[in-house]
Design an enzyme around this catalytic site. Structure first.
Site, PDB file in Angstrom:
ATOM      1  CG  ASN A   1      21.956  -7.000  -9.023  1.00 41.57           C
ATOM      2  OD1 ASN A   1      21.889  -6.686 -10.205  1.00 41.57           O
ATOM      3  ND2 ASN A   1      22.386  -6.158  -8.092  1.00 41.57           N
TER       4      ASN A   1
ATOM      5  CB  SER B   1      22.090  13.028 -14.334  1.00 41.42           C
ATOM      6  OG  SER B   1      22.811  14.119 -14.866  1.00 41.42           O
TER       7      SER B   1
ATOM      8  N   PRO C   1       7.665   6.926  -5.787  1.00 47.98           N
ATOM      9  CG  PRO C   1       8.493   9.035  -5.211  1.00 47.98           C
ATOM     10  CD  PRO C   1       8.326   7.633  -4.673  1.00 47.98           C
TER      11      PRO C   1
ATOM     12  CG  HIS D   1      23.615  -3.812  -3.497  1.00 50.79           C
ATOM     13  ND1 HIS D   1      24.261  -2.661  -3.156  1.00 50.79           N
ATOM     14  CD2 HIS D   1      23.521  -3.757  -4.848  1.00 50.79           C
ATOM     15  CE1 HIS D   1      24.531  -1.946  -4.236  1.00 50.79           C
ATOM     16  NE2 HIS D   1      24.102  -2.614  -5.285  1.00 50.79           N
TER      17      HIS D   1
ATOM     18  CE  LYS E   1      20.304  -0.426  -4.318  1.00 51.34           C
ATOM     19  NZ  LYS E   1      21.065   0.776  -4.679  1.00 51.34           N
TER      20      LYS E   1
ATOM     21  CE1 TYR F   1      25.797   1.430  -5.718  1.00 54.58           C
ATOM     22  CE2 TYR F   1      24.008   2.947  -5.280  1.00 54.58           C
ATOM     23  CZ  TYR F   1      24.472   1.769  -5.834  1.00 54.58           C
ATOM     24  OH  TYR F   1      23.599   0.940  -6.499  1.00 54.58           O
TER      25      TYR F   1
ATOM     26  CG  ASP G   1      18.941   3.123  -5.752  1.00 55.73           C
ATOM     27  OD1 ASP G   1      18.196   2.286  -5.213  1.00 55.73           O
ATOM     28  OD2 ASP G   1      20.080   2.845  -6.185  1.00 55.73           O
TER      29      ASP G   1
ATOM     30  N   GLY H   1       0.800  -1.235   0.000  1.00 49.32           N
ATOM     31  CA  GLY H   1       0.000   0.000   0.000  1.00 49.32           C
ATOM     32  C   GLY H   1       0.826   1.275   0.000  1.00 49.32           C
TER      33      GLY H   1
HETATM   34  N1  LIG Z   1      21.285  -2.575  -7.574  1.00 50.35           N
HETATM   35  C1  LIG Z   1      22.400  -2.533  -8.283  1.00 50.35           C
HETATM   36  O1  LIG Z   1      23.224  -3.465  -8.295  1.00 50.35           O
HETATM   37  C2  LIG Z   1      22.685  -1.319  -9.109  1.00 50.35           C
HETATM   38  C3  LIG Z   1      23.623  -1.392 -10.157  1.00 50.35           C
HETATM   39  C4  LIG Z   1      23.838  -0.268 -10.934  1.00 50.35           C
HETATM   40  C5  LIG Z   1      23.132   0.905 -10.666  1.00 50.35           C
HETATM   41  N2  LIG Z   1      22.251   0.969  -9.626  1.00 50.35           N
HETATM   42  C6  LIG Z   1      21.509   2.226  -9.309  1.00 50.35           C
HETATM   43  O2  LIG Z   1      20.960   2.729 -10.532  1.00 50.35           O
HETATM   44  C7  LIG Z   1      21.402   4.058 -10.739  1.00 50.35           C
HETATM   45  C8  LIG Z   1      21.478   4.374 -12.232  1.00 50.35           C
HETATM   46  O3  LIG Z   1      22.312   3.485 -12.907  1.00 50.35           O
HETATM   47  P1  LIG Z   1      23.758   3.918 -13.482  1.00 50.35           P
HETATM   48  O4  LIG Z   1      24.301   5.025 -12.664  1.00 50.35           O
HETATM   49  O5  LIG Z   1      24.522   2.659 -13.630  1.00 50.35           O
HETATM   50  O6  LIG Z   1      23.477   4.389 -14.966  1.00 50.35           O
HETATM   51  P2  LIG Z   1      22.420   5.282 -15.791  1.00 50.35           P
HETATM   52  O7  LIG Z   1      21.531   6.045 -14.892  1.00 50.35           O
HETATM   53  O8  LIG Z   1      21.849   4.388 -16.822  1.00 50.35           O
HETATM   54  O9  LIG Z   1      23.409   6.247 -16.565  1.00 50.35           O
HETATM   55  C9  LIG Z   1      24.140   7.234 -15.914  1.00 50.35           C
HETATM   56  C10 LIG Z   1      24.998   7.928 -16.968  1.00 50.35           C
HETATM   57  O10 LIG Z   1      24.144   8.573 -17.925  1.00 50.35           O
HETATM   58  C11 LIG Z   1      24.453   9.972 -17.967  1.00 50.35           C
HETATM   59  N3  LIG Z   1      23.152  10.669 -18.088  1.00 50.35           N
HETATM   60  C12 LIG Z   1      22.196  10.790 -17.152  1.00 50.35           C
HETATM   61  N4  LIG Z   1      21.132  11.458 -17.618  1.00 50.35           N
HETATM   62  C13 LIG Z   1      21.412  11.762 -18.905  1.00 50.35           C
HETATM   63  C14 LIG Z   1      20.700  12.452 -19.922  1.00 50.35           C
HETATM   64  N5  LIG Z   1      19.508  12.955 -19.701  1.00 50.35           N
HETATM   65  N6  LIG Z   1      21.304  12.595 -21.138  1.00 50.35           N
HETATM   66  C15 LIG Z   1      22.550  12.091 -21.352  1.00 50.35           C
HETATM   67  N7  LIG Z   1      23.284  11.416 -20.436  1.00 50.35           N
HETATM   68  C16 LIG Z   1      22.701  11.257 -19.214  1.00 50.35           C
HETATM   69  C17 LIG Z   1      25.152  10.279 -16.670  1.00 50.35           C
HETATM   70  O11 LIG Z   1      26.089  11.317 -16.832  1.00 50.35           O
HETATM   71  P3  LIG Z   1      25.930  12.739 -16.056  1.00 50.35           P
HETATM   72  O12 LIG Z   1      25.956  12.440 -14.582  1.00 50.35           O
HETATM   73  O13 LIG Z   1      27.121  13.492 -16.532  1.00 50.35           O
HETATM   74  O14 LIG Z   1      24.643  13.335 -16.521  1.00 50.35           O
HETATM   75  C18 LIG Z   1      25.886   8.968 -16.370  1.00 50.35           C
HETATM   76  O15 LIG Z   1      27.111   8.896 -17.074  1.00 50.35           O
HETATM   77  C19 LIG Z   1      22.752   4.083 -10.020  1.00 50.35           C
HETATM   78  O16 LIG Z   1      23.217   5.392  -9.809  1.00 50.35           O
HETATM   79  C20 LIG Z   1      22.408   3.332  -8.762  1.00 50.35           C
HETATM   80  O17 LIG Z   1      21.704   4.152  -7.854  1.00 50.35           O
HETATM   81  C21 LIG Z   1      21.997  -0.139  -8.868  1.00 50.35           C
END
Ligand SMILES: NC(=O)c1ccc[n+]([C@@H]2O[C@H](COP(=O)([O-])OP(=O)(O)OC[C@H]3O[C@@H](n4cnc5c(N)ncnc54)[C@H](OP(=O)(O)O)[C@@H]3O)[C@@H](O)[C@H]2O)c1
Length: 323
Positions: A164, A271, A16, A113, A80, A51, A46, A12
């Site tokens: 994962n 970002s 976002p 995690h 996590k 991190y 998140d 419930g």
């Molecule tokens: N549970 C897990 O094992 C796990 C694993 C991986 C990630 N995560 C979580 O998921 C989040 C997101 O995943 P991620 O950080 O791997 O990758 P992502 O969000 O897919 O990509 C981030 C990249 O995209 C760029 N970016 C962001 N918005 C953009 C836009 N509008 N236009 C162009 N480029 C853009 C960012 O650069 P800039 O910062 O320069 O904009 C950064 O280099 C993580 O930060 C983390 O919190 C969790």
């Protein structure tokens, strides 16, 4: 401020549909960027101890709450259980450390995690003399889950979930849970659509949360550091995505995120750039057609980017999920 869609979890509670990712954002960068993200209207953040930035995130959250700029109950904070504490005995210590670092009295969503575990020392993961991480092969998800349930009962966590996990691992939790997982956080993007897991979660009333929804371009450096070259595809440069973006007057990133959320999946793009973090949240004032959704569906290539190969020998863990 963006009008963000809320997904209702199976207990419930509302989450976002777009959250703010905080991986690979060092302290100075995340302090500035999280302020911008909160100003832009992000309320779902998140986090994870691995991190290495929870303290500064906690500092910013406390400043916002103390100044009355946001109410605690309007925030949805995920964190996590770390890989090096992936056992029932370590849950309390790690949960309490995250609570303290994040300056919170409760976590909105606590996730396991990863399904595999690392042996622990006082300073984090235990390492071989050559720097490789020592695996803890005894990881028991059900024992961890029972601890998670205890801390929901104690009021330190509102909702619990996993990240994962594959279908078999998630089914085992479901078979043994008193409190069902509300969310599965997995890599999901247009080149890795995860249709089977999304269908399985929908059938079990579990919200999927997409990590690396924009393709995690910066991850190439992480692979390089561990001596691996990986050709990371540029999802923002896919002609079909660019063409939909041009027609709608949006950016490719907005199309990639809108397609995810329209599937009923939450997304947590990262970002640290003011303009880009704002556009990632501004996806609720336009729509994709059924034809656009079909076009995007046709782009799947089953390319996994986050393989965890940067942890040497990780495939040897009995709970390595991606076999
Ligand atoms: N549970 C897990 O094992 C796990 C694993 C991986 C990630 N995560 C979580 O998921 C989040 C997101 O995943 P991620 O950080 O791997 O990758 P992502 O969000 O897919 O990509 C981030 C990249 O995209 C760029 N970016 C962001 N918005 C953009 C836009 N509008 N236009 C162009 N480029 C853009 C960012 O650069 P800039 O910062 O320069 O904009 C950064 O280099 C993580 O930060 C983390 O919190 C969790």
């Amino acid at each position: 401020m963006a009008n963000v869609e809320l997904f209702t979890l199976n207990n419930g509670i509302k989450m976002p549909a777009i959250g703010y990712g905080t991986w690979r954002a060092p302290d100075e960068e995340i302090e500035r960027a999280l302020n911008l993200a909160l100003e832009a209207g992000y309320r779902h953040i998140d986090c994870a101890p691995v991190y290495l930035n929870e303290k500064v995130i906690g500092k910013v959250l406390k400043e916002w709450i103390d100044a009355g700029k946001v109410k605690r109950e309007d925030l949805f904070i995920t964190t996590k259980l770390p890989h090096h504490g992936n056992n029932a005995e370590s849950v309390e210590k790690n949960l309490k450390k995250s609570l303290s670092d994040l300056s919170l009295t409760y976590i909105d969503l606590y996730l396991i995690h990863v399904p595999f575990g690392f042996s622990e020392t006082a300073d984090g993961p235990m390492r071989e003399p050559n720097g490789d991480i020592v695996l803890d092969l005894s990881t028991d998800h059900v024992a961890i889950w029972k601890k998670f349930e205890e801390f929901v009962g104690a009021g330190l966590i509102k909702s619990i979930g996993v990240s994962n996990f594959n279908k078999r691992q998630l089914q085992r939790i479901l078979d043994n849970a008193t409190i069902k997982p509300v969310s599965l956080q997995i890599e999901l993007h247009v080149y890795f659509q995860q249709n089977e897991l999304v269908d399985f979660c929908k059938a079990n009333n579990i919200v999927v949360t997409a990590y690396s929804p924009l393709g995690s371009k910066g991850i190439a450096n992480l692979y390089k550091q561990s001596g691996k070259e990986l050709d990371i595809p540029d999802l923002l440069d896919i002609p079909e995505v660019k063409s939909i973006a041009t027609r709608l007057g949006k950016t490719p990133a907005q199309i990639l995120l809108k397609w995810i959320v329209k599937r009923g999946v939450a997304a947590i793009p990262k970002s640290t750039n003011a303009n880009r973090l704002q556009q990632n949240l501004s996806i609720f004032d336009f729509d994709l057609t059924a034809g656009d959704m079909e076009t995007m569906k046709g782009l799947n290539r089953d390319i996994r980017i986050v393989t965890f190969d940067f942890f040497q020998g990780i495939q040897k863990h009995p709970e390595f999920p991606f076999k």
